[in-house]
Design a protein around this motif. Structure first.
Motif, PDB file in Angstrom:
ATOM      1  N   ASP A 346       3.223  28.436  31.643  1.00 40.84           N
ATOM      2  CA  ASP A 346       2.406  28.276  32.712  1.00 40.84           C
ATOM      3  C   ASP A 346       2.524  26.809  33.192  1.00 40.84           C
ATOM      4  O   ASP A 346       2.430  26.066  32.464  1.00 40.84           O
ATOM      5  N   THR A 347       2.149  26.654  34.674  1.00 36.90           N
ATOM      6  CA  THR A 347       2.480  25.330  35.348  1.00 36.90           C
ATOM      7  C   THR A 347       1.140  25.175  36.159  1.00 36.90           C
ATOM      8  O   THR A 347       0.725  25.965  36.907  1.00 36.90           O
ATOM      9  N   ILE A 348       0.755  23.739  36.043  1.00 36.78           N
ATOM     10  CA  ILE A 348       0.028  23.250  37.054  1.00 36.78           C
ATOM     11  C   ILE A 348       0.551  22.446  38.009  1.00 36.78           C
ATOM     12  O   ILE A 348       1.556  21.495  37.714  1.00 36.78           O
ATOM     13  N   VAL A 349       0.222  22.512  39.223  1.00 37.41           N
ATOM     14  CA  VAL A 349       0.696  21.482  40.312  1.00 37.41           C
ATOM     15  C   VAL A 349      -0.657  20.859  40.643  1.00 37.41           C
ATOM     16  O   VAL A 349      -1.429  21.400  41.255  1.00 37.41           O
ATOM     17  N   THR A 350      -0.463  19.574  40.314  1.00 45.20           N
ATOM     18  CA  THR A 350      -1.448  18.606  40.622  1.00 45.20           C
ATOM     19  C   THR A 350      -1.042  16.916  40.544  1.00 45.20           C
ATOM     20  O   THR A 350      -0.130  16.692  39.936  1.00 45.20           O
ATOM     21  N   GLU A 351      -1.750  16.278  41.551  1.00 43.86           N
ATOM     22  CA  GLU A 351      -1.542  14.690  41.444  1.00 43.86           C
ATOM     23  C   GLU A 351      -2.313  14.023  40.427  1.00 43.86           C
ATOM     24  O   GLU A 351      -2.436  12.765  40.000  1.00 43.86           O
ATOM     25  N   SER A 352      -3.467  14.941  39.732  1.00 43.99           N
ATOM     26  CA  SER A 352      -4.471  14.119  38.918  1.00 43.99           C
ATOM     27  C   SER A 352      -4.190  14.392  37.546  1.00 43.99           C
ATOM     28  O   SER A 352      -3.978  15.335  36.794  1.00 43.99           O
ATOM     29  N   ALA A 353      -3.817  13.035  36.763  1.00 46.53           N
ATOM     30  CA  ALA A 353      -3.562  13.156  35.278  1.00 46.53           C
ATOM     31  C   ALA A 353      -4.553  13.829  34.447  1.00 46.53           C
ATOM     32  O   ALA A 353      -4.347  14.427  33.536  1.00 46.53           O
ATOM     33  N   PRO A 354      -5.913  13.444  34.692  1.00 48.83           N
ATOM     34  CA  PRO A 354      -6.983  14.083  33.699  1.00 48.83           C
ATOM     35  C   PRO A 354      -6.774  15.673  33.824  1.00 48.83           C
ATOM     36  O   PRO A 354      -6.973  16.204  32.871  1.00 48.83           O
ATOM     37  N   GLU A 355      -6.678  16.227  35.039  1.00 45.27           N
ATOM     38  CA  GLU A 355      -6.409  17.642  35.367  1.00 45.27           C
ATOM     39  C   GLU A 355      -5.374  18.167  34.550  1.00 45.27           C
ATOM     40  O   GLU A 355      -5.356  19.113  34.001  1.00 45.27           O
ATOM     41  N   ALA A 356      -4.267  17.406  34.680  1.00 49.16           N
ATOM     42  CA  ALA A 356      -2.919  17.728  34.118  1.00 49.16           C
ATOM     43  C   ALA A 356      -3.083  17.817  32.581  1.00 49.16           C
ATOM     44  O   ALA A 356      -2.614  18.709  31.839  1.00 49.16           O
ATOM     45  N   GLU A 357      -3.646  17.104  32.039  1.00 51.74           N
ATOM     46  CA  GLU A 357      -3.931  16.811  30.390  1.00 51.74           C
ATOM     47  C   GLU A 357      -4.668  17.844  29.894  1.00 51.74           C
ATOM     48  O   GLU A 357      -4.514  18.404  28.943  1.00 51.74           O
ATOM     49  N   ARG A 358      -5.921  18.388  30.685  1.00 55.85           N
ATOM     50  CA  ARG A 358      -6.717  19.348  30.541  1.00 55.85           C
ATOM     51  C   ARG A 358      -5.973  20.487  30.406  1.00 55.85           C
ATOM     52  O   ARG A 358      -6.242  21.462  29.314  1.00 55.85           O
ATOM     53  N   PHE A 359      -5.325  20.949  31.426  1.00 55.83           N
ATOM     54  CA  PHE A 359      -4.212  22.159  31.488  1.00 55.83           C
ATOM     55  C   PHE A 359      -3.374  22.049  30.245  1.00 55.83           C
ATOM     56  O   PHE A 359      -3.185  23.170  29.805  1.00 55.83           O
ATOM     57  N   LEU A 360      -2.750  21.095  29.883  1.00 54.30           N
ATOM     58  CA  LEU A 360      -1.648  21.073  29.132  1.00 54.30           C
ATOM     59  C   LEU A 360      -2.407  21.570  27.417  1.00 54.30           C
ATOM     60  O   LEU A 360      -1.720  21.881  26.744  1.00 54.30           O
ATOM     61  N   ARG A 361      -3.711  20.994  27.464  1.00 53.50           N
ATOM     62  CA  ARG A 361      -4.293  20.818  26.136  1.00 53.50           C
ATOM     63  C   ARG A 361      -4.920  22.194  26.181  1.00 53.50           C
ATOM     64  O   ARG A 361      -4.799  22.837  24.913  1.00 53.50           O
ATOM     65  N   GLU A 362      -5.448  22.814  27.124  1.00 56.56           N
ATOM     66  CA  GLU A 362      -6.272  24.107  26.920  1.00 56.56           C
ATOM     67  C   GLU A 362      -5.530  25.270  27.129  1.00 56.56           C
ATOM     68  O   GLU A 362      -5.965  26.488  26.805  1.00 56.56           O
ATOM     69  N   VAL A 363      -4.100  25.376  28.140  1.00 58.56           N
ATOM     70  CA  VAL A 363      -3.731  26.507  28.315  1.00 58.56           C
ATOM     71  C   VAL A 363      -2.725  26.938  26.617  1.00 58.56           C
ATOM     72  O   VAL A 363      -2.044  26.168  26.199  1.00 58.56           O
ATOM     73  N   ASP A 364      -3.249  28.415  26.407  1.00 62.43           N
ATOM     74  CA  ASP A 364      -2.637  28.528  25.030  1.00 62.43           C
ATOM     75  C   ASP A 364      -1.240  29.299  25.129  1.00 62.43           C
ATOM     76  O   ASP A 364      -1.150  30.307  24.920  1.00 62.43           O
ATOM     77  N   SER A 365      -0.339  28.556  25.766  1.00 62.89           N
ATOM     78  CA  SER A 365       1.121  29.065  25.835  1.00 62.89           C
ATOM     79  C   SER A 365       2.193  28.422  25.243  1.00 62.89           C
ATOM     80  O   SER A 365       2.114  27.355  24.930  1.00 62.89           O
ATOM     81  N   SER A 366       3.400  29.120  25.117  1.00 60.66           N
ATOM     82  CA  SER A 366       4.041  28.370  24.264  1.00 60.66           C
ATOM     83  C   SER A 366       4.901  27.407  25.139  1.00 60.66           C
ATOM     84  O   SER A 366       5.348  26.464  24.658  1.00 60.66           O
ATOM     85  N   SER A 367       4.787  27.381  26.370  1.00 60.89           N
ATOM     86  CA  SER A 367       5.409  26.428  27.475  1.00 60.89           C
ATOM     87  C   SER A 367       4.201  26.144  28.509  1.00 60.89           C
ATOM     88  O   SER A 367       4.030  27.153  29.025  1.00 60.89           O
TER      89      SER A 367
END
Lengths: 421, 421
Positions: A346-367
């Protein structure tokens, strides 16, 4: 129930593979690389035999009304052989992790303890159709010092057996046991069921194919299984996205190769994204021939968007069809993905670092990705050199699996007469 | 078949645990350590409630003719509570691997790719009798950021539920979700069967107990299982052994605590070992009260040695009984162990480095030792700080498992708008 002859054959193959695995684990990696190179040569020098076996499968397929796509996958052309040869040489060139010593510690009582990386042992691969998997999978298993038992699709039986016969002769020429590669020489489904119970001889099962095959294997096996059922991959476009990245990523994730597990199946649009931006992305997908199925918010963007049901959020279309849903910010995207996704990519498209960090941390996927197409979720693209499969399980290996993932460790303990108090 | 109410309860617990796990994976390790410390305090301040619950279980046990050893294991004394408190504080003091980033690489297209260590998610523990496992296992799961579902033995139901109730209130006091620890509040076996099918909510099952329980779990579960069926551990005494090490190691491996999985069950003696040395080791074991069952060669050493059958080579006696077999050198020992062993822990006693190296390389077990007692095969002795179980599987974790082994990774991919060609 298994017939006595199928039963005997399967048990014999598994027992021989276990024996070969014990030899293989002490064999130098040079011999293994040599076997891979010999196999590459044999594929070229013996290609007439391979084509002849493949013609038998194609003739049988012609009587069965297989789709042209399936016939295409079944066909071993000279190009297919060239690709197998390239694969073998690439795997031979990879480094092997076997023999590495790590996590060394010396205990207060003087015991020296460390982990030694070793092959897993015997790997069973159960797959559908494509005969090139036969060569690729066997090569990766061998490279990491494992014996392998192959059970390919029934449509490819003659092709697979011809390839395995060659590979076994390559092993013998390299001074290794032929039984390090075994193939189940029957299309009898009972053979799979029997195989999946032989936990004394087989250490790991990797099923590759449709969801039904994988569910059957998981439910039947008493041997550990590494698998992914399906790839329901998401792209989430935040209100903070650069649309110059979002549109190419969404189109690429869906269109570049829609029939594979790392293609996007659901697009999530932030409700805070301006209407104009949402329309742009929807139109770009429509222009690329994608049929869209959406929630009420998305249907406002174009009359071409059909009505989605909850089933669409779980669907793996594997074609030019896409579910689109509007969500409330990154929290809404994370909730949707963790509820409906398949833990693949799963991918997020964003220019916001905090938003990206949250997505990376909380999405429970293999990639989990930021500003990149889900299509990159692949052993080759990750730099593993090859791929034996993709795991959405959490045990042992997650995401694309390469040579290293087909190894395990044993604990080595060196003492000088210590006893426990 | 599950009754509707059991079914609803089990699904509710599993779904709540999954939700708690998603919260827990973003919670700071400080909060988790705080919960462990609060639980340690509650065990002391609320010990009257624990003893009261335990008395209910002991009263029920009294009507069931349980052995005194089983009643002993079931009893929560003040000493048991002190040991649980110590365990909690030790686990709180361990470092957590969660959040580590490793195997970082930058691909030619500019993608930055690495692995991020994360909790596994929801761990189900199915165990028998000992209520202290309830606290130990929950602590280790929590420490690594996992939610846990506990299903202990029916004899300990009241004790376990009282301990879980305390632990849930400790979680709330630490600002964490109570549902990170769930307990199945029924002795209905159907509840286990239902639990083992909930792969959407539970990521890993660890069964701890007798071989029958573990086989049932392995055969029923569609969730990955990490386990060991039994511990058939070997000590091989080479002709090149120092008998000043061999005798203490053999006696310690059998006698120091015969009822546990890392105790020796078969002694292998090199045929080239002088008769006098073999007699010495056999007599030392007899003097320590061990009943010996041997092959014909061994029976020549003492009239006290009874006749062994092939079943003895596979037996886990868990008592002061030992199988003894004479083998031809290190090759004979390796063949015996790989054929009859349980891949748990095996030791060679030898002063020959090449012989030791061969044994370490070729014995296919989770722990392989030189000149040390098999009794050292343990998380604490290996320096893991704690132990959630021992794995004789080859996937994910092998041998003693600690906090790190309850974590997995996800692939993180950071791009700048890359699409796949």
């Amino acid at each position: 129930m298994t017939s006595p002859s199928v039963d005997t054959t399967v048990v014999r193959i598994a027992r021989s593979a276990r024996k070969a695995a014990l030899t293989l684990q002490s064999s130098p990696v040079g011999s293994i690389n040599n076997a891979l190179a010999i196999m590459a040569n044999l594929l070229v020098s013996e290609k007439a035999a391979i084509h002849a076996a493949n013609r038998k499968d194609l003739a049988a397929a012609a009587t069965k009304n297989l789709s042209s796509a399936m016939v295409d996958r079944l066909t071993i052309s000279d190009k297919t052989i060239a690709s197998m040869v390239r694969g073998l040489l690439e795997v031979a060139a990879l480094s092997s992790p076997v023999g590495q010593e790590y996590e060394r510690r010396v205990r207060p009582n003087g015991l020296e303890i460390y982990k030694l990386r070793v092959p897993i042992g015997v790997v069973g691969i159960i797959y559908e159709s494509r005969p090139n998997v036969t060569v690729d999978a066997a090569a990766i298993c061998l490279k990491s010092g494992n014996a392998v038992i192959l059970r390919g699709g029934s449509e490819a039986l003659h092709s697979n057996l011809a390839l395995v016969k060659l590979f076994r002769s390559a092993l013998i020429k390299a001074g290794l046991p032929a039984d390090a590669i075994g193939a189940i020489p029957t299309t009898d489904r009972a053979a799979i069921e029997r195989l999946l119970k032989l936990s004394d001889y087989i250490d790991l099962i990797i099923p590759r194919g449709g969801e039904n095959l994988i569910r059957m294997v998981t439910e039947t096996s008493v041997i550990p299984v590494i698998k992914h059922y399906k790839g329901v991959c998401h792209v989430y476009v935040s209100a903070k996205a650069d649309m110059g990245k979002a549109i190419p990523i969404a189109v690429n994730a869906k269109v570049q190769r829609p029939g594979v597990c790392n293609a996007m199946e659901t697009l999530l649009l932030d409700i805070a994204l301006p209407l104009k931006s949402r329309m742009k992305i929807v139109n770009a997908l429509l222009e690329n021939g994608v049929m869209l199925i959406g929630d009420p918010e998305t249907r406002k963007l174009s009359p071409a968007v059909r009505r989605a049901t909850v089933e669409d959020w779980k669907a793996e279309y594997l074609g030019l069809r896409l579910a689109v849903r509007t969500v409330k910010g990154v929290a809404g995207a994370i909730d949707h993905i963790n509820e409906f996704g398949s833990h693949h990519t799963d991918t997020i498209v964003t220019e916001s670092a905090p938003e990206a960090e949250r997505f990376l941390r909380e999405v429970d996927s293999s990639s989990v990705m930021v500003n990149a197409s889900t299509r990159f979720s692949d052993g080759g693209e990750y730099g593993l050199g090859c791929e034996i499969g993709i795991s959405t399980d959490k045990l042992h290996a997650r995401g694309p699996m390469g040579v290293d993932d087909l190894t395990t460790y044993k604990w080595i303990v060196k003492g000088n007469g210590q006893v426990r108090q």
